[in-house]
Design a protein around this motif. Sequence first.
Motif, PDB file in Angstrom:
ATOM      1  N   GLY A  43       0.823  -1.195   0.000  1.00 12.90           N
ATOM      2  CA  GLY A  43       0.000   0.000   0.000  1.00 12.90           C
ATOM      3  C   GLY A  43       0.858   1.245   0.000  1.00 12.90           C
ATOM      4  N   THR A  44       0.246   2.346   0.426  1.00 11.37           N
ATOM      5  CA  THR A  44       0.924   3.639   0.461  1.00 11.37           C
ATOM      6  C   THR A  44       0.858   4.185   1.886  1.00 11.37           C
ATOM      7  OG1 THR A  44      -1.088   4.898   0.019  1.00 11.37           O
ATOM      8  CG2 THR A  44       0.157   4.112  -1.912  1.00 11.37           C
ATOM      9  N   PRO A  45       1.662   5.199   2.199  1.00  8.47           N
ATOM     10  CA  PRO A  45       1.586   5.768   3.548  1.00  8.47           C
ATOM     11  C   PRO A  45       0.167   6.247   3.913  1.00  8.47           C
ATOM     12  CG  PRO A  45       3.610   6.477   2.512  1.00  8.47           C
ATOM     13  CD  PRO A  45       2.802   5.754   1.457  1.00  8.47           C
ATOM     14  N   LEU A  46      -0.574   6.768   2.959  1.00  8.28           N
ATOM     15  CA  LEU A  46      -1.942   7.209   3.240  1.00  8.28           C
ATOM     16  C   LEU A  46      -2.922   6.046   3.355  1.00  8.28           C
ATOM     17  CD1 LEU A  46      -2.320  10.403   1.016  1.00  8.28           C
ATOM     18  CD2 LEU A  46      -2.071  10.259   3.501  1.00  8.28           C
ATOM     19  N   PHE A  47      -2.647   4.964   2.623  1.00  6.98           N
ATOM     20  CA  PHE A  47      -3.536   3.799   2.632  1.00  6.98           C
ATOM     21  C   PHE A  47      -2.742   2.495   2.725  1.00  6.98           C
ATOM     22  CE2 PHE A  47      -5.967   7.071   0.353  1.00  6.98           C
ATOM     23  CZ  PHE A  47      -7.092   7.121   1.155  1.00  6.98           C
ATOM     24  N   PRO A  48      -2.147   2.230   3.894  1.00  5.15           N
ATOM     25  CA  PRO A  48      -1.414   0.967   4.056  1.00  5.15           C
ATOM     26  C   PRO A  48      -2.378  -0.211   3.887  1.00  5.15           C
ATOM     27  CG  PRO A  48      -1.093   2.427   5.954  1.00  5.15           C
ATOM     28  CD  PRO A  48      -2.154   3.025   5.104  1.00  5.15           C
ATOM     29  N   GLN A  49      -1.899  -1.274   3.266  1.00  5.28           N
ATOM     30  CA  GLN A  49      -2.749  -2.428   2.979  1.00  5.28           C
ATOM     31  C   GLN A  49      -2.517  -3.613   3.913  1.00  5.28           C
ATOM     32  OE1 GLN A  49      -5.285  -2.394   0.557  1.00  5.28           O
ATOM     33  NE2 GLN A  49      -4.815  -0.220   0.690  1.00  5.28           N
ATOM     34  N   CYS A  50      -1.747  -3.416   4.961  1.00  2.00           N
ATOM     35  CA  CYS A  50      -1.616  -4.450   5.993  1.00  2.00           C
ATOM     36  C   CYS A  50      -1.198  -3.787   7.295  1.00  2.00           C
ATOM     37  CB  CYS A  50      -0.622  -5.547   5.576  1.00  2.00           C
ATOM     38  SG  CYS A  50       1.118  -5.157   5.781  1.00  2.00           S
ATOM     39  N   GLY A  51      -1.451  -4.464   8.388  1.00  2.00           N
ATOM     40  CA  GLY A  51      -1.153  -3.910   9.697  1.00  2.00           C
ATOM     41  C   GLY A  51       0.322  -3.637   9.923  1.00  2.00           C
ATOM     42  N   PHE A  52       1.183  -4.502   9.385  1.00  4.55           N
ATOM     43  CA  PHE A  52       2.621  -4.325   9.568  1.00  4.55           C
ATOM     44  C   PHE A  52       3.115  -3.073   8.842  1.00  4.55           C
ATOM     45  CE2 PHE A  52       2.012  -8.960  10.059  1.00  4.55           C
ATOM     46  CZ  PHE A  52       2.434  -9.070  11.379  1.00  4.55           C
ATOM     47  N   SER A  53       2.602  -2.866   7.614  1.00  8.59           N
ATOM     48  CA  SER A  53       2.973  -1.667   6.865  1.00  8.59           C
ATOM     49  C   SER A  53       2.442  -0.422   7.568  1.00  8.59           C
ATOM     50  CB  SER A  53       2.442  -1.738   5.427  1.00  8.59           C
ATOM     51  OG  SER A  53       3.134  -2.725   4.685  1.00  8.59           O
ATOM     52  N   SER A  54       1.231  -0.518   8.115  1.00 13.63           N
ATOM     53  CA  SER A  54       0.635   0.600   8.843  1.00 13.63           C
ATOM     54  C   SER A  54       1.496   0.974  10.054  1.00 13.63           C
ATOM     55  CB  SER A  54      -0.781   0.227   9.281  1.00 13.63           C
ATOM     56  OG  SER A  54      -1.374   1.291   9.982  1.00 13.63           O
ATOM     57  N   ARG A  55       1.968  -0.027  10.770  1.00 15.25           N
ATOM     58  CA  ARG A  55       2.807   0.215  11.943  1.00 15.25           C
ATOM     59  C   ARG A  55       4.133   0.851  11.526  1.00 15.25           C
ATOM     60  NH1 ARG A  55       4.524  -4.340  16.299  1.00 15.25           N
ATOM     61  NH2 ARG A  55       4.489  -5.548  14.395  1.00 15.25           N
ATOM     62  N   ALA A  56       4.718   0.372  10.433  1.00 14.32           N
ATOM     63  CA  ALA A  56       5.991   0.918   9.962  1.00 14.32           C
ATOM     64  C   ALA A  56       5.836   2.400   9.594  1.00 14.32           C
ATOM     65  CB  ALA A  56       6.503   0.110   8.766  1.00 14.32           C
ATOM     66  N   VAL A  57       4.750   2.729   8.907  1.00 10.67           N
ATOM     67  CA  VAL A  57       4.478   4.116   8.534  1.00 10.67           C
ATOM     68  C   VAL A  57       4.299   4.965   9.792  1.00 10.67           C
ATOM     69  CG1 VAL A  57       2.741   5.647   7.503  1.00 10.67           C
ATOM     70  CG2 VAL A  57       3.532   3.641   6.242  1.00 10.67           C
ATOM     71  N   ALA A  58       3.549   4.466  10.763  1.00 10.35           N
ATOM     72  CA  ALA A  58       3.306   5.207  11.999  1.00 10.35           C
ATOM     73  C   ALA A  58       4.623   5.516  12.723  1.00 10.35           C
ATOM     74  CB  ALA A  58       2.369   4.423  12.915  1.00 10.35           C
ATOM     75  N   ILE A  59       5.528   4.567  12.726  1.00 12.04           N
ATOM     76  CA  ILE A  59       6.825   4.768  13.377  1.00 12.04           C
ATOM     77  C   ILE A  59       7.601   5.872  12.664  1.00 12.04           C
ATOM     78  CG2 ILE A  59       9.095   3.715  13.802  1.00 12.04           C
ATOM     79  CD1 ILE A  59       7.514   1.034  14.263  1.00 12.04           C
ATOM     80  N   LEU A  60       7.670   5.794  11.337  1.00 12.16           N
ATOM     81  CA  LEU A  60       8.412   6.809  10.575  1.00 12.16           C
ATOM     82  C   LEU A  60       7.774   8.184  10.720  1.00 12.16           C
ATOM     83  CD1 LEU A  60       9.307   4.782   7.355  1.00 12.16           C
ATOM     84  CD2 LEU A  60      10.842   5.466   9.208  1.00 12.16           C
ATOM     85  N   GLU A  61       6.434   8.227  10.713  1.00  9.33           N
ATOM     86  CA  GLU A  61       5.731   9.501  10.885  1.00  9.33           C
ATOM     87  C   GLU A  61       6.021  10.080  12.271  1.00  9.33           C
ATOM     88  OE1 GLU A  61       3.920  11.183   8.577  1.00  9.33           O
ATOM     89  OE2 GLU A  61       4.169   9.644   7.051  1.00  9.33           O
ATOM     90  N   HIS A  62       6.038   9.223  13.278  1.00  8.83           N
ATOM     91  CA  HIS A  62       6.298   9.688  14.640  1.00  8.83           C
ATOM     92  C   HIS A  62       7.722  10.219  14.781  1.00  8.83           C
ATOM     93  CE1 HIS A  62       6.419   9.662  19.063  1.00  8.83           C
ATOM     94  NE2 HIS A  62       5.126   9.896  18.946  1.00  8.83           N
ATOM     95  N   LEU A  63       8.662   9.611  14.050  1.00 16.23           N
ATOM     96  CA  LEU A  63      10.048  10.084  14.072  1.00 16.23           C
ATOM     97  C   LEU A  63      10.191  11.401  13.316  1.00 16.23           C
ATOM     98  CD1 LEU A  63      12.018   6.760  13.494  1.00 16.23           C
ATOM     99  CD2 LEU A  63      11.939   8.103  15.602  1.00 16.23           C
ATOM    100  N   GLY A  64       9.223  11.689  12.429  1.00 21.62           N
ATOM    101  CA  GLY A  64       9.243  12.943  11.687  1.00 21.62           C
ATOM    102  C   GLY A  64      10.345  13.048  10.654  1.00 21.62           C
TER     103      GLY A  64
END
Length: 107
Positions: free
Chosen positions: A22-43
Motif C-alpha cells: 500500500g501507500t503511507p496514506l492507505f497501508p494495505q496491511c497492519g505491519f505496513s501501517s505500523r511501519a508508517v506510523a513509526i516513521l511519521e512519529h520520528l518525523g
Amino acid sequence: MSTEQRIDEIVKGNDVVLFMKGTPLFPQCGFSSRAVAILEHLGVEYASVDVLQDMEIRQGIKSYSDWPTIPQLYVKGEFVGGSDIMMEMYEAGELAQLMEEAEVKPA
C-alpha cells in the motif's frame, strides 16, 4: 534494467525508503501501517514503494535483502529490518539515533 538494479537504484537514491504493502496514506496491511506510523512519529523524510503495484519488486526485494517479509526499511542504503525490528528499535530509542547519525532530513 533488471529488477535488482531497479531496487538498488531506489535504495541508494533515497536516504530512507520503506518497501510496503500500500501507500503511507492507505497501508494495505497492519505491519505496513505500523511501519508508517513509526516513521511519521520520528518525523523523518522517507520514500515508499508499494510492492502490490509491481510483482517483480515484491518478489525481488525479498531476494535483495535476504528477508522474507514486507515491509522492509532501508536507511542510507542499509537494510534495517521489518516492522517488528523497527518497533523494537523505536521503543529502545535506537531508530531515532540511527536517523540522527545518518543525518536523515526531517519531514
